[in-house]
Design a protein around this motif. Structure first.
Motif, PDB file in Angstrom:
ATOM      1  N   MET A   1       0.826  -1.190   0.000  1.00  0.00           N
ATOM      2  CA  MET A   1       0.000   0.000   0.000  1.00  0.00           C
ATOM      3  C   MET A   1       0.869   1.251   0.000  1.00  0.00           C
ATOM      4  SD  MET A   1      -2.366   1.541   2.950  1.00  0.00           S
ATOM      5  CE  MET A   1      -0.812   1.983   3.716  1.00  0.00           C
ATOM      6  N   LYS A   2       1.842   1.327   0.934  1.00  0.00           N
ATOM      7  CA  LYS A   2       2.709   2.488   1.014  1.00  0.00           C
ATOM      8  C   LYS A   2       3.515   2.648  -0.272  1.00  0.00           C
ATOM      9  CE  LYS A   2       3.175   2.346   6.051  1.00  0.00           C
ATOM     10  NZ  LYS A   2       4.081   2.175   7.178  1.00  0.00           N
ATOM     11  N   LYS A   3       3.978   1.523  -0.844  1.00  0.00           N
ATOM     12  CA  LYS A   3       4.727   1.592  -2.088  1.00  0.00           C
ATOM     13  C   LYS A   3       3.860   2.158  -3.202  1.00  0.00           C
ATOM     14  CE  LYS A   3       7.941  -2.199  -1.089  1.00  0.00           C
ATOM     15  NZ  LYS A   3       8.409  -3.535  -1.516  1.00  0.00           N
ATOM     16  N   THR A   4       2.574   1.765  -3.236  1.00  0.00           N
ATOM     17  CA  THR A   4       1.659   2.263  -4.258  1.00  0.00           C
ATOM     18  C   THR A   4       1.526   3.770  -4.174  1.00  0.00           C
ATOM     19  OG1 THR A   4       0.390   0.204  -4.189  1.00  0.00           O
ATOM     20  CG2 THR A   4      -0.693   2.120  -5.162  1.00  0.00           C
ATOM     21  N   ILE A   5       1.374   4.296  -2.953  1.00  0.00           N
ATOM     22  CA  ILE A   5       1.221   5.732  -2.764  1.00  0.00           C
ATOM     23  C   ILE A   5       2.488   6.471  -3.169  1.00  0.00           C
ATOM     24  CG2 ILE A   5       0.858   7.517  -1.021  1.00  0.00           C
ATOM     25  CD1 ILE A   5      -0.923   5.554   0.467  1.00  0.00           C
ATOM     26  N   ILE A   6       3.647   5.958  -2.761  1.00  0.00           N
ATOM     27  CA  ILE A   6       4.914   6.601  -3.103  1.00  0.00           C
ATOM     28  C   ILE A   6       5.125   6.607  -4.614  1.00  0.00           C
ATOM     29  CG2 ILE A   6       7.412   6.402  -2.916  1.00  0.00           C
ATOM     30  CD1 ILE A   6       6.950   5.244  -0.088  1.00  0.00           C
ATOM     31  N   TYR A 124      -3.650   7.248   2.160  1.00  0.00           N
ATOM     32  CA  TYR A 124      -4.408   6.843   0.971  1.00  0.00           C
ATOM     33  C   TYR A 124      -4.165   7.779  -0.204  1.00  0.00           C
ATOM     34  CZ  TYR A 124      -7.493  10.595   2.557  1.00  0.00           C
ATOM     35  OH  TYR A 124      -7.989  11.815   2.965  1.00  0.00           O
ATOM     36  N   LEU A 125      -4.430   7.243  -1.382  1.00  0.00           N
ATOM     37  CA  LEU A 125      -4.423   7.993  -2.627  1.00  0.00           C
ATOM     38  C   LEU A 125      -5.859   8.067  -3.125  1.00  0.00           C
ATOM     39  CD1 LEU A 125      -2.853   9.271  -5.072  1.00  0.00           C
ATOM     40  CD2 LEU A 125      -2.855   6.962  -6.069  1.00  0.00           C
ATOM     41  N   ASP A 126      -6.313   9.276  -3.494  1.00  0.00           N
ATOM     42  CA  ASP A 126      -7.686   9.481  -3.938  1.00  0.00           C
ATOM     43  C   ASP A 126      -7.681  10.178  -5.297  1.00  0.00           C
ATOM     44  OD1 ASP A 126     -10.405   9.821  -4.152  1.00  0.00           O
ATOM     45  OD2 ASP A 126     -10.662  10.806  -2.232  1.00  0.00           O
ATOM     46  N   TYR A 127      -8.593   9.736  -6.184  1.00  0.00           N
ATOM     47  CA  TYR A 127      -8.741  10.361  -7.492  1.00  0.00           C
ATOM     48  C   TYR A 127     -10.202  10.714  -7.706  1.00  0.00           C
ATOM     49  CZ  TYR A 127      -9.117  11.008 -12.529  1.00  0.00           C
ATOM     50  OH  TYR A 127      -9.394  11.528 -13.757  1.00  0.00           O
ATOM     51  N   GLN A 128     -10.479  11.978  -8.043  1.00  0.00           N
ATOM     52  CA  GLN A 128     -11.840  12.445  -8.284  1.00  0.00           C
ATOM     53  C   GLN A 128     -11.895  13.201  -9.603  1.00  0.00           C
ATOM     54  OE1 GLN A 128     -13.620  14.538  -4.951  1.00  0.00           O
ATOM     55  NE2 GLN A 128     -12.549  13.260  -3.462  1.00  0.00           N
ATOM     56  N   TYR A 129     -12.931  12.854 -10.411  1.00  0.00           N
ATOM     57  CA  TYR A 129     -13.105  13.540 -11.688  1.00  0.00           C
ATOM     58  C   TYR A 129     -14.532  13.344 -12.177  1.00  0.00           C
ATOM     59  CZ  TYR A 129     -12.567  14.846 -16.602  1.00  0.00           C
ATOM     60  OH  TYR A 129     -12.724  15.436 -17.829  1.00  0.00           O
ATOM     61  N   GLN A 130     -15.282  14.445 -12.281  1.00  0.00           N
ATOM     62  CA  GLN A 130     -16.621  14.470 -12.863  1.00  0.00           C
ATOM     63  C   GLN A 130     -17.509  13.335 -12.338  1.00  0.00           C
ATOM     64  OE1 GLN A 130     -16.254  14.621 -17.135  1.00  0.00           O
ATOM     65  NE2 GLN A 130     -15.565  16.754 -17.119  1.00  0.00           N
ATOM     66  N   GLY A 131     -17.628  13.243 -11.040  1.00  0.00           N
ATOM     67  CA  GLY A 131     -18.500  12.235 -10.438  1.00  0.00           C
ATOM     68  C   GLY A 131     -17.811  10.945 -10.058  1.00  0.00           C
ATOM     69  N   GLY A 137      -5.998   2.561   0.033  1.00  0.00           N
ATOM     70  CA  GLY A 137      -5.083   2.733   1.148  1.00  0.00           C
ATOM     71  C   GLY A 137      -5.762   2.496   2.472  1.00  0.00           C
ATOM     72  N   ARG A 138      -5.297   3.182   3.491  1.00  0.00           N
ATOM     73  CA  ARG A 138      -5.906   3.142   4.826  1.00  0.00           C
ATOM     74  C   ARG A 138      -6.811   4.361   4.986  1.00  0.00           C
ATOM     75  NH1 ARG A 138      -0.655   1.861   8.731  1.00  0.00           N
ATOM     76  NH2 ARG A 138      -0.212  -0.245   7.926  1.00  0.00           N
TER      77      ARG A 138
END
Length: 459
Positions: A1-6, A124-131, A137-138
């Motif tokens: 998880m941490k590797k994904t965020i980095i 955590y990593l968050d992605y938001q776009y047009q709904g 992550g945690r």
């Protein structure tokens, strides 16, 4: 998880350059709280002559940071800590590290449970776009069955991911993957199914670990809200929950609300045969159902609520309670003490208490009063009463909760009193046997009283 965020952060830097990455962090915001918590719990059991009293003080809270948005991407992290002090000989560890001890098979009051701890509760990593909203992550989440339950020192958090899409007409659909759960009195993220079943995980599911796959549908407009959730865990159980609320504004001073809810849990795959094979321990397969009704009226600074819930009685070869191991408190008749901390400790997922035991009818009334009309703003009181009746209880359980609260700006103070008579708990999770009878699975404490002082500063 941490590797994904980095790696995600490095990818962003490569694609958009150092200047964009600098603004990503410079436009971020810090948030958190500083909390002081005092709790005292007293119990009396006349049948055994046992009495107990325990208390604790702790100070701690959370410190978090959320970056600005970079092409829809944000990063978030929250550090959480609880630090006890001035502890007595008998410690109430429910605001410290109770689950840290339980995970090791130690008593809830063991010195391990009395040690403060710090943990990276969110990352955590968050992605938001047009709904569209996707995170991994945690994270701290609030749903009917997997909840932060922030009534103690720290919230519970999960590790996994979620995808959702919100339409312009008020509809939202989504689904996810939940892999680990960190109980609010633990510093450790544990596999989410293992947390529920402990050393019985492989015996019940056929696996040493598992996951929960939630899917959901939500809709709301100015006066209505509907939620439908399904939580599927392979070879363990499937839970379907719904609620619907109608709000009606009569005028500026008067409004009313009405709501209905329901839930069905059933064992799936391996667990059905495994739990049926040992009815002495489990009572049979999971097959639990409940429904509830709620109505409320708000007038100026006063509000009144009434609610009713019914957990349908278990049948032959069926487990005799709802299964709520991840701090969910969905019942409209929940009180501060409902589905208490102990049923969501490591390995205690098949136990239950009060309103969650099969055959229980719950009734609740609550009155909330604000006092801004006096000219001194920020004061509020909440008085709640609940009555839980079940043919397998020696006496009906009755709960009284009183909360006196004051809030000004970013600071709030709450004084809470909890008085419970004939507190019911299912300690063995086997077939229904009346409290007090030989081999009883349902036990009752004659009196449980609890006092809490909570001071909290948010920033």
């Amino acid at each position: 998880m941490k590797k994904t965020i980095i790696l995600s952060g490095l990818l962003a830097a490569t694609l958009y350059g150092a200047e964009s990455l600098d603004s990503w962090f410079s436009e971020g915001k810090a948030h958190g709280n500083i909390k002081y918590y005092f709790i005292e719990t007293n119990k009396e059991h006349s049948a055994s002559g046992l009495e107990s009293s325990a208390y604790a003080n702790s100070v701690g809270g959370q410190l978090g940071y959320i970056t600005g948005s970079l092409y829809g991407f944000t990063l978030g992290a929250t550090f959480m800590t609880t630090n006890p002090f001035a502890l007595p000989d008998s410690v109430d560890t429910s605001i410290i590290g109770r689950d840290n001890a339980v995970q090791k098979g130690l008593p809830a009051g063991d010195p391990v449970a009395q040690e403060g701890f710090s943990v990276l509760g969110e990352a955590y990593l968050d992605y938001q776009y047009q709904g569209v909203d996707v995170w991994y992550g945690r994270k701290t989440i609030k749903t009917p069955l997997v909840n932060a339950k922030e009534v103690r020192m720290l919230p519970s958090t999960i590790e996994g991911g979620d995808f959702s899409y919100a339409f312009e007409n008020g509809i939202k659909i989504g689904g996810g993957y939940l892999d680990k759960f960190k109980q609010r009195t633990s510093s450790r993220f544990v596999n989410i199914v293992e947390h529920a079943l402990g050393d019985k995980t492989e015996e019940i599911t056929g696996h040493r670990s598992g996951n929960v796959l939630p899917s959901y549908f939500e809709w709301h407009d100015a006066h209505h809200a509907v939620r439908l959730y399904d939580y599927y865990s392979k070879d363990f159980m499937n839970t379907t929950y719904f609620d619907a609320v109608h709000n009606h504004q009569v005028n500026e001073a008067l409004s009313w609300t009405a709501a209905v809810q329901g839930m069905h849990q059933h064992g799936v795959g391996y667990s059905r045969g495994a739990m049926d094979a040992d009815t002495a321990a489990y009572g049979g397969k999971i097959n639990s159902r409940f429904f509830g009704l709620k109505a409320g009226v708000n007038y100026h600074e006063s509000s009144f609520l009434v609610a009713y819930t019914n957990v349908l009685g278990s049948r032959s070869n069926e487990h005799n309670s709802l299964v709520m191991p991840w701090d969910g408190t969905p019942l409209f008749t929940d009180m501060i003490t409902s589905n208490d901390l102990f049923t969501s400790n490591y390995g205690k997922g098949l136990t239950s208490s009060g309103g969650y035991i099969a055959g229980t009818s719950g009734y609740k009334a609550a009155y909330t009063q604000k006092y801004d009309f006096t000219g001194v703003k920020g004061f509020k009181s909440v008085l709640s009463y609940a009555y839980y009746d079940n043919s397998n209880f020696t006496d009906a359980q009755q709960d009284i909760n009183l909360v006196l609260a004051y809030g000004i700006g970013k600071f709030d103070l709450a004084l809470k009193g909890i008085w419970v008579s004939n507190n019911a708990g299912n300690t063995a999770a086997d077939a229904d046997i009346k409290a007090g009878d030989a081999g009883a699975s349902i036990s009752q404490i004659d009196k449980l009283t609890q006092y809490r002082v909570i001071a909290n500063y948010k920033f």
